[in-house]
Design a protein around this motif. Structure first.
Motif, mmCIF file in Angstrom:
data_model
loop_
_atom_site.group_PDB
_atom_site.id
_atom_site.type_symbol
_atom_site.label_atom_id
_atom_site.label_comp_id
_atom_site.label_asym_id
_atom_site.label_seq_id
_atom_site.Cartn_x
_atom_site.Cartn_y
_atom_site.Cartn_z
ATOM 1 N N ALA A 6 61.335 75.152 -23.742
ATOM 2 C CA ALA A 6 61.602 75.943 -24.938
ATOM 3 C C ALA A 6 60.984 77.332 -24.885
ATOM 4 O O ALA A 6 61.615 78.318 -25.271
ATOM 5 C CB ALA A 6 61.068 75.193 -26.172
ATOM 6 N N ASP A 7 59.760 77.435 -24.381
ATOM 7 C CA ASP A 7 59.041 78.714 -24.389
ATOM 8 C C ASP A 7 59.017 79.406 -23.048
ATOM 9 O O ASP A 7 58.586 80.553 -22.960
ATOM 10 C CB ASP A 7 57.595 78.499 -24.862
ATOM 11 N N GLY A 8 59.407 78.718 -21.997
ATOM 12 C CA GLY A 8 59.335 79.304 -20.658
ATOM 13 C C GLY A 8 57.936 79.170 -20.092
ATOM 14 O O GLY A 8 57.023 78.688 -20.728
ATOM 15 N N PRO A 9 57.750 79.618 -18.868
ATOM 16 C CA PRO A 9 56.443 79.531 -18.215
ATOM 17 C C PRO A 9 55.413 80.455 -18.874
ATOM 18 O O PRO A 9 55.733 81.540 -19.320
ATOM 19 C CB PRO A 9 56.725 79.983 -16.785
ATOM 20 N N ARG A 10 54.169 79.972 -18.902
ATOM 21 C CA ARG A 10 53.050 80.791 -19.390
ATOM 22 C C ARG A 10 51.785 80.299 -18.728
ATOM 23 O O ARG A 10 51.714 79.160 -18.273
ATOM 24 C CB ARG A 10 52.953 80.744 -20.903
ATOM 25 N N LEU A 11 50.801 81.163 -18.665
ATOM 26 C CA LEU A 11 49.518 80.755 -18.091
ATOM 27 C C LEU A 11 48.853 79.774 -19.031
ATOM 28 O O LEU A 11 48.859 79.969 -20.249
ATOM 29 C CB LEU A 11 48.634 81.975 -17.851
ATOM 30 N N ALA A 12 48.322 78.717 -18.467
ATOM 31 C CA ALA A 12 47.685 77.665 -19.274
ATOM 32 C C ALA A 12 46.305 78.088 -19.714
ATOM 33 O O ALA A 12 45.677 78.927 -19.187
ATOM 34 C CB ALA A 12 47.615 76.372 -18.490
ATOM 35 N N GLU A 71 55.807 84.494 -10.506
ATOM 36 C CA GLU A 71 55.394 85.867 -10.781
ATOM 37 C C GLU A 71 54.185 85.926 -11.711
ATOM 38 O O GLU A 71 53.336 86.818 -11.561
ATOM 39 C CB GLU A 71 56.567 86.663 -11.346
ATOM 40 N N LEU A 72 54.078 84.979 -12.659
ATOM 41 C CA LEU A 72 52.884 84.928 -13.516
ATOM 42 C C LEU A 72 51.619 84.747 -12.689
ATOM 43 O O LEU A 72 50.566 85.288 -13.020
ATOM 44 C CB LEU A 72 52.991 83.776 -14.515
ATOM 45 N N LEU A 73 51.735 83.985 -11.628
ATOM 46 C CA LEU A 73 50.586 83.752 -10.743
ATOM 47 C C LEU A 73 50.354 84.892 -9.764
ATOM 48 O O LEU A 73 49.332 84.933 -9.096
ATOM 49 C CB LEU A 73 50.795 82.453 -9.952
ATOM 50 N N GLY A 74 51.330 85.794 -9.686
ATOM 51 C CA GLY A 74 51.222 86.878 -8.714
ATOM 52 C C GLY A 74 51.524 86.414 -7.300
ATOM 53 O O GLY A 74 51.091 87.046 -6.341
ATOM 54 N N TRP A 75 52.234 85.304 -7.184
ATOM 55 C CA TRP A 75 52.566 84.753 -5.882
ATOM 56 C C TRP A 75 53.866 85.343 -5.353
ATOM 57 O O TRP A 75 54.802 85.587 -6.113
ATOM 58 C CB TRP A 75 52.760 83.244 -5.966
ATOM 59 N N THR A 76 53.926 85.520 -4.061
ATOM 60 C CA THR A 76 55.175 85.887 -3.392
ATOM 61 C C THR A 76 55.972 84.602 -3.146
ATOM 62 O O THR A 76 55.402 83.497 -3.211
ATOM 63 C CB THR A 76 54.900 86.558 -2.034
ATOM 64 N N ALA A 85 52.992 72.151 -8.107
ATOM 65 C CA ALA A 85 52.161 73.189 -7.477
ATOM 66 C C ALA A 85 51.900 74.330 -8.446
ATOM 67 O O ALA A 85 50.766 74.826 -8.551
ATOM 68 C CB ALA A 85 52.835 73.711 -6.211
ATOM 69 N N LEU A 86 52.922 74.755 -9.168
ATOM 70 C CA LEU A 86 52.759 75.849 -10.131
ATOM 71 C C LEU A 86 51.843 75.434 -11.279
ATOM 72 O O LEU A 86 50.972 76.208 -11.705
ATOM 73 C CB LEU A 86 54.126 76.295 -10.665
ATOM 74 N N GLU A 87 52.015 74.214 -11.762
ATOM 75 C CA GLU A 87 51.172 73.743 -12.859
ATOM 76 C C GLU A 87 49.723 73.563 -12.409
ATOM 77 O O GLU A 87 48.801 73.880 -13.151
ATOM 78 C CB GLU A 87 51.744 72.461 -13.451
ATOM 79 N N GLN A 88 49.508 73.087 -11.186
ATOM 80 C CA GLN A 88 48.143 72.938 -10.685
ATOM 81 C C GLN A 88 47.472 74.298 -10.499
ATOM 82 O O GLN A 88 46.246 74.400 -10.574
ATOM 83 C CB GLN A 88 48.138 72.153 -9.376
ATOM 84 N N ALA A 89 48.283 75.333 -10.292
ATOM 85 C CA ALA A 89 47.736 76.684 -10.141
ATOM 86 C C ALA A 89 47.492 77.356 -11.488
ATOM 87 O O ALA A 89 46.945 78.457 -11.533
ATOM 88 C CB ALA A 89 48.696 77.532 -9.299
ATOM 89 N N GLY A 90 47.892 76.698 -12.581
ATOM 90 C CA GLY A 90 47.557 77.234 -13.900
ATOM 91 C C GLY A 90 48.707 77.693 -14.761
ATOM 92 O O GLY A 90 48.489 78.363 -15.765
ATOM 93 N N VAL A 91 49.932 77.323 -14.419
ATOM 94 C CA VAL A 91 51.088 77.710 -15.227
ATOM 95 C C VAL A 91 51.603 76.490 -15.974
ATOM 96 O O VAL A 91 51.762 75.419 -15.392
ATOM 97 C CB VAL A 91 52.219 78.291 -14.351
ATOM 98 N N LYS A 92 51.849 76.645 -17.259
ATOM 99 C CA LYS A 92 52.486 75.601 -18.053
ATOM 100 C C LYS A 92 53.955 75.959 -18.151
ATOM 101 O O LYS A 92 54.295 77.079 -18.524
ATOM 102 C CB LYS A 92 51.856 75.522 -19.440
ATOM 103 N N ILE A 93 54.820 75.014 -17.799
ATOM 104 C CA ILE A 93 56.262 75.272 -17.815
ATOM 105 C C ILE A 93 56.868 74.451 -18.943
ATOM 106 O O ILE A 93 56.863 73.224 -18.902
ATOM 107 C CB ILE A 93 56.907 74.931 -16.462
ATOM 108 N N ASP A 94 57.365 75.141 -19.943
ATOM 109 C CA ASP A 94 57.944 74.515 -21.125
ATOM 110 C C ASP A 94 59.385 75.013 -21.255
ATOM 111 O O ASP A 94 59.623 76.212 -21.247
ATOM 112 C CB ASP A 94 57.127 74.916 -22.337
#
Length: 83
Positions: free
Chosen positions: A77-83, A25-30, A66-75
């Motif tokens: 402790a903090d949850g996903p966020r845009l890198a 959802e951070l990426l706006g992907w379906t 795939a999500l990380e290559q698209a620009g999301v950092k998944i942590d």
């Protein structure tokens, strides 16, 4: 708050359904766009995000990459966020 066992496991191996959905959802992907990015069916992604289907660790890792290559950092402790 301490991370749950599932979150700790996901941090080492793949990701949780909640992390998957939030990152997508951070990426706006379906779900279909994510499924296409990792060559899986939309149903597989949707059922995983709902917690209705367990997914092989290798598939979780493919989604995470795939999500990380698209620009999301998944942590865990903090949850996903845009890198």
């Amino acid at each position: 708050m301490a991370a749950s066992r599932r979150q700790r496991q996901a941090g080492r191996t793949g990701l949780t359904p909640q992390q998957c959905q939030a990152a997508r959802e951070l990426l706006g992907w379906t779900p279909m766009q994510l499924a296409d990015a990792v060559a899986m069916s939309r149903a597989t992604v949707t059922l995983f995000e709902k917690g209705a289907r367990k997914m092989a660790v290798s598939n979780q890792q493919a989604i995470r990459i795939a999500l990380e290559q698209a620009g999301v950092k998944i942590d865990a402790a903090d949850g996903p966020r845009l890198a």
